[in-house]
Design a protein around this motif. Structure first.
Motif, PDB file in Angstrom:
ATOM      1  N   ARG A  92     -37.427  17.501 -14.059  1.00  0.00           N
ATOM      2  CA  ARG A  92     -38.348  16.484 -14.580  1.00  0.00           C
ATOM      3  C   ARG A  92     -39.386  17.004 -15.572  1.00  0.00           C
ATOM      4  O   ARG A  92     -39.970  16.215 -16.323  1.00  0.00           O
ATOM      5  N   SER A  93     -39.663  18.301 -15.587  1.00  0.00           N
ATOM      6  CA  SER A  93     -40.702  18.817 -16.494  1.00  0.00           C
ATOM      7  C   SER A  93     -40.335  18.560 -17.947  1.00  0.00           C
ATOM      8  O   SER A  93     -39.155  18.565 -18.318  1.00  0.00           O
ATOM      9  N   ASP A  94     -41.357  18.355 -18.758  1.00  0.00           N
ATOM     10  CA  ASP A  94     -41.179  18.109 -20.188  1.00  0.00           C
ATOM     11  C   ASP A  94     -40.196  16.965 -20.418  1.00  0.00           C
ATOM     12  O   ASP A  94     -39.307  17.032 -21.275  1.00  0.00           O
ATOM     13  N   ALA A  95     -40.365  15.898 -19.629  1.00  0.00           N
ATOM     14  CA  ALA A  95     -39.528  14.696 -19.739  1.00  0.00           C
ATOM     15  C   ALA A  95     -38.041  15.018 -19.599  1.00  0.00           C
ATOM     16  O   ALA A  95     -37.190  14.331 -20.156  1.00  0.00           O
ATOM     17  N   GLY A  96     -37.747  16.074 -18.842  1.00  0.00           N
ATOM     18  CA  GLY A  96     -36.356  16.422 -18.579  1.00  0.00           C
ATOM     19  C   GLY A  96     -35.708  17.311 -19.623  1.00  0.00           C
ATOM     20  O   GLY A  96     -34.521  17.624 -19.519  1.00  0.00           O
ATOM     21  N   VAL A 138     -31.568  13.513  -6.450  1.00  0.00           N
ATOM     22  CA  VAL A 138     -31.156  12.334  -7.222  1.00  0.00           C
ATOM     23  C   VAL A 138     -31.865  11.069  -6.742  1.00  0.00           C
ATOM     24  O   VAL A 138     -32.254  10.220  -7.545  1.00  0.00           O
ATOM     25  N   GLN A 139     -32.040  10.926  -5.431  1.00  0.00           N
ATOM     26  CA  GLN A 139     -32.649   9.703  -4.903  1.00  0.00           C
ATOM     27  C   GLN A 139     -34.025   9.438  -5.500  1.00  0.00           C
ATOM     28  O   GLN A 139     -34.406   8.279  -5.719  1.00  0.00           O
ATOM     29  N   ASN A 140     -34.755  10.496  -5.802  1.00  0.00           N
ATOM     30  CA  ASN A 140     -36.114  10.326  -6.332  1.00  0.00           C
ATOM     31  C   ASN A 140     -36.142   9.828  -7.764  1.00  0.00           C
ATOM     32  O   ASN A 140     -37.175   9.313  -8.218  1.00  0.00           O
ATOM     33  N   ILE A 141     -35.037   9.963  -8.500  1.00  0.00           N
ATOM     34  CA  ILE A 141     -35.024   9.414  -9.857  1.00  0.00           C
ATOM     35  C   ILE A 141     -34.143   8.174  -9.953  1.00  0.00           C
ATOM     36  O   ILE A 141     -34.033   7.579 -11.023  1.00  0.00           O
ATOM     37  N   ALA A 170     -28.944  16.699  -3.681  1.00  0.00           N
ATOM     38  CA  ALA A 170     -29.397  15.864  -2.568  1.00  0.00           C
ATOM     39  C   ALA A 170     -30.912  15.899  -2.405  1.00  0.00           C
ATOM     40  O   ALA A 170     -31.561  14.848  -2.316  1.00  0.00           O
ATOM     41  N   TYR A 171     -31.494  17.106  -2.384  1.00  0.00           N
ATOM     42  CA  TYR A 171     -32.925  17.216  -2.054  1.00  0.00           C
ATOM     43  C   TYR A 171     -33.727  18.133  -2.970  1.00  0.00           C
ATOM     44  O   TYR A 171     -34.906  18.346  -2.740  1.00  0.00           O
ATOM     45  N   TYR A 212     -20.808   3.551  -6.505  1.00  0.00           N
ATOM     46  CA  TYR A 212     -21.467   4.430  -5.540  1.00  0.00           C
ATOM     47  C   TYR A 212     -22.054   5.621  -6.290  1.00  0.00           C
ATOM     48  O   TYR A 212     -21.505   6.054  -7.311  1.00  0.00           O
ATOM     49  N   VAL A 213     -23.152   6.145  -5.769  1.00  0.00           N
ATOM     50  CA  VAL A 213     -23.744   7.373  -6.302  1.00  0.00           C
ATOM     51  C   VAL A 213     -23.716   8.414  -5.185  1.00  0.00           C
ATOM     52  O   VAL A 213     -24.242   8.180  -4.093  1.00  0.00           O
ATOM     53  N   VAL A 214     -23.102   9.555  -5.473  1.00  0.00           N
ATOM     54  CA  VAL A 214     -22.968  10.616  -4.476  1.00  0.00           C
ATOM     55  C   VAL A 214     -23.575  11.894  -5.033  1.00  0.00           C
ATOM     56  O   VAL A 214     -23.173  12.370  -6.106  1.00  0.00           O
ATOM     57  N   ALA A 215     -24.551  12.431  -4.325  1.00  0.00           N
ATOM     58  CA  ALA A 215     -25.156  13.714  -4.689  1.00  0.00           C
ATOM     59  C   ALA A 215     -24.468  14.805  -3.881  1.00  0.00           C
ATOM     60  O   ALA A 215     -24.497  14.772  -2.653  1.00  0.00           O
TER      61      ALA A 215
END
Length: 372
Positions: A114-118, A172-175, A155-156, A146-149
């Motif tokens: 996520r840093s520097d807008a990815g 992935v869930q956080n974005i 995952a985390y 479906y989305v699978v990490a």
């Protein structure tokens, strides 16, 4: 001829019992011939990763990776596996997005940077511009069936998000808060966990998930519950150093707080696994790994129980194992949700730096005095 219902039962049984290699190949061939299995379109996007999960998946024993690509999955895009390159492979990616909305499965491997807008993590080149992993995962994730990490990084956050996490890596869930992400964690994830999840999606739909978004059929019990050394634990017989045959809990095994079926599934074509090699489980499938589980060979600390009492983990076994293990799990969960782990690490690091700096200052002062 095996009918669809029997085939599905066999697939799920194989996933749960960890014996894909004995059950899958013959009925899979019959089911494909009968038209019972529709190939599932898959797009794999790799972000902040070492590609370890692709390597793990490529080493699946049965069905072979060739069987998977030929008979089970329509593997449409994966920059590690594609034979094409440039505009040709990018067109396949775009066609999947525009012509197969809500039909394909998005597999994500690697942490979200996520840093520097990815912009520390570019995964595509579109219309003369670099595309970040976050942008591509969000775009394809919102239109995926479906989305699978796969892997603990996706995952985390995993090792990529380890302290001090300068890239602000996360799962992935956080974005993709709009979607329910299926987490197939592990460092790397076992190939059966990945394949079993995809088979379930193709045949049954979404599998039953536990509280951290992992399929219960693979992450329903702790390593500890199925460990062949559980007898030693219950009797209070512990190894004093790595390499010994007794329970490895006192030398850092994280099995009591780690959910996965490694004891029955094992690795390298079912031959071995960490505890089988006389080394502790390091808890690689859990949220907070590796920070939460480090140092890997350190014994877990004392656990505070409700009511202000404290039970030392040295008393585990011989009557208190249920209470203590439950307390450990509670401690881990509470620390994750409150952010206490990160804060404690920060405090300890600051204190450590302060002590180190103070020690250096005193040494330097003594040197100056002696020299003068």
């Amino acid at each position: 001829m095996l009918d669809r219902r029997e085939f599905i039962k066999l697939i799920v049984k194989g996933a749960i019992l960890g014996n894909f290699y004995k059950l899958i190949t013959p009925p899979l061939a019959q089911a494909v011939t009968a038209g019972d299995v529709k190939k599932l379109p898959v797009v794999m996007i790799e972000t902040g990763t070492c590609t370890g999960d692709s390597i793990s998946f490529d080493n699946i024993w049965t069905p072979t990776f060739s069987d998977i690509l030929s008979n089970i999955l329509d593997w449409r895009y994966d920059w590690s596996m594609n034979q094409a390159q440039g505009d040709a492979v990018y067109q396949v990616l775009q066609d999947t997005y525009t012509k197969m909305p809500y039909e394909y499965v998005l597999l994500v491997q690697g942490a979200m940077i996520r840093s520097d807008a990815g912009h520390y993590d570019h995964v595509a080149y579109e219309q003369g511009k670099l595309t970040t992993g976050i942008d591509l995962v969000r775009r394809f994730g919102l239109k995926a069936k479906y989305v699978v990490a796969i892997g603990s990084c996706a995952a985390y956050g995993g090792p990529v998000s380890g302290y001090p996490n300068p890239t602000r890596a996360t799962g992935v869930q956080n974005i993709l808060p709009e979607r329910r992400v299926i987490n197939v964690s592990g460092c790397p994830a076992h190939p059966d966990w990945i394949m079993g999840t995809l088979l379930h999606l193709a045949l049954y739909g979404e599998p039953e998930l536990e509280k951290y978004g992992r399929p219960k059929m693979f992450y329903g019990e702790t390593i500890h519950n199925r460990c062949p050394r559980r007898y030693f634990y219950d009797q209070g017989i512990f190894a004093t150093e790595i390499g010994q045959k007794e329970c490895l809990y006192r030398v850092g095994c994280k099995g009591p707080v780690t959910y996965a079926d490694c004891p029955i599934r094992r690795w390298n074509d079912r031959y071995n696994w960490p505890i089988g090699c006389n080394t502790p489980c390091i808890g690689c499938t859990e949220p907070g790994y590796p920070d939460l589980m480090s140092p890997f060979t350190a014994h877990l600390p004392d656990i505070s129980l409700p009511g202000g009492t404290k039970v030392t983990t040295d008393s585990v076994g011989l009557g208190v194992l249920g209470l203590t293990t439950a307390a450990i799990v509670g401690h881990v969960s509470a620390s994750l949700y409150t952010g206490r782990i990160q804060r404690n690490m920060l405090k300890s690091t600051v204190r450590g730096k302060h002590r180190f700096t103070l020690k250096k200052a005193k040494t330097f002062h003594r040197y100056r005095v002696k020299k003068s």
